[in-house]
Structure formats: C-alpha cells, structure tokens
Design an enzyme around this catalytic site. Sequence first.
Site, PDB file in Angstrom:
ATOM      1  CG  HIS A 114       0.658   5.665   3.578  1.00  0.00           C
ATOM      2  ND1 HIS A 114      -0.765   5.369   3.841  1.00  0.00           N
ATOM      3  CD2 HIS A 114       1.566   4.824   4.373  1.00  0.00           C
ATOM      4  CE1 HIS A 114      -0.689   4.209   4.975  1.00  0.00           C
ATOM      5  NE2 HIS A 114       0.483   4.155   5.021  1.00  0.00           N
ATOM      6  CG  HIS A 137      -0.198   0.506   2.506  1.00  0.00           C
ATOM      7  ND1 HIS A 137       0.514  -0.717   3.040  1.00  0.00           N
ATOM      8  CD2 HIS A 137      -0.312   1.349   3.332  1.00  0.00           C
ATOM      9  CE1 HIS A 137       1.234  -0.108   4.093  1.00  0.00           C
ATOM     10  NE2 HIS A 137       0.634   1.135   4.395  1.00  0.00           N
TER      11      HIS A 137
END
Length: 167
Positions: free
Chosen positions: A85, A70
Amino acid sequence: MFEFAKKKKSARLIELEAPLKGKTLTLEEVPDPAFSSGTIGKGRAILPSEGKVTAPCPGTVVHIMEKSKHALLLEHETGILILIHVGIETVSLKGEGFYPCVSAGDKVSTGQTLLEFDLEAIAKAGLSPVTPIIIPGGQDLIESVEFKGGTASHEDKPFIRILLKNL
C-alpha cells in the site's frame, strides 16, 4: 533474528525481498490506525527513497486498485497474500502520480517492477509516502511471520520470512 528457521527445518519457509528501497519502520510507526493497530495484518513499512515497487517474490498480481493505483495485492505460489500500500491517504490522489507496470492476473518474478510512483507529487499533496507491506490476517497456512529492521533494499534479503504450517 529469524530464529524459527533453525527450529523447524521440515516446515515451508517463504522469504520475501523488500519491495522498495528506504528506511524500515514498524507498523506502530505508520501514521494510519488501520495499519498501525495491526487490524489488517502483520507487516512492516518502508519510508521509500525512490518511487518504485518491485515484486518481493514470484507470484500473481491478484488486484491493483483500479482508480487510485496506489495499492496492489500479490499471491505467492503457496496462496499466501501480500498487500503493498503506497503512501497514507494516497487514495485521495485518484491515481495521479501512480504508474502501474503490471495488470491483475499477470505472473511476476522477484524483482520485477510492479508500480512506479511520484514521491514529489505525494509530498506536494501533503501526504506521507510511508508504504506498509502487509501479510493480511486470516491466512490459515501461516504459522509465523518475522521481519527485518533497519534499511531496506532489494539486495538485502530476506525482508520478510513467513513460516507455513506443516499440514
């Protein structure tokens, strides 16, 4: 906006594209205190309108979260690091719905797809897709950082301007 570009023409200026399309948010609007407090560094966030992250500049992929996929860290040719992020608490998905298109060590060009992700899977898990783009603190080469507001798209440049110190 972007006043420092007029003040210091001899200083090095890095201009980054938006790595996602969507609505730009300030860090204070990010629903995670690690980001909203600025502890990790300066940045902006994007509420994505599509599940694709592209390289904001030419550079090298330094790190991709191995299991959760992620988040990734890029290094610009000057050595400046950029953290992308995807989502808040999305580490809990353990990589489901995240599809890296690059590996650590890969050289990338501006606009190259780095990561694809499933917005619907993030929503079904009850998580926020808000994506912080952070210039991590502690980078001594940086004099200042400025950000664009409004909406973000790859065609609307620059999204972030980083002014480097004259050494």
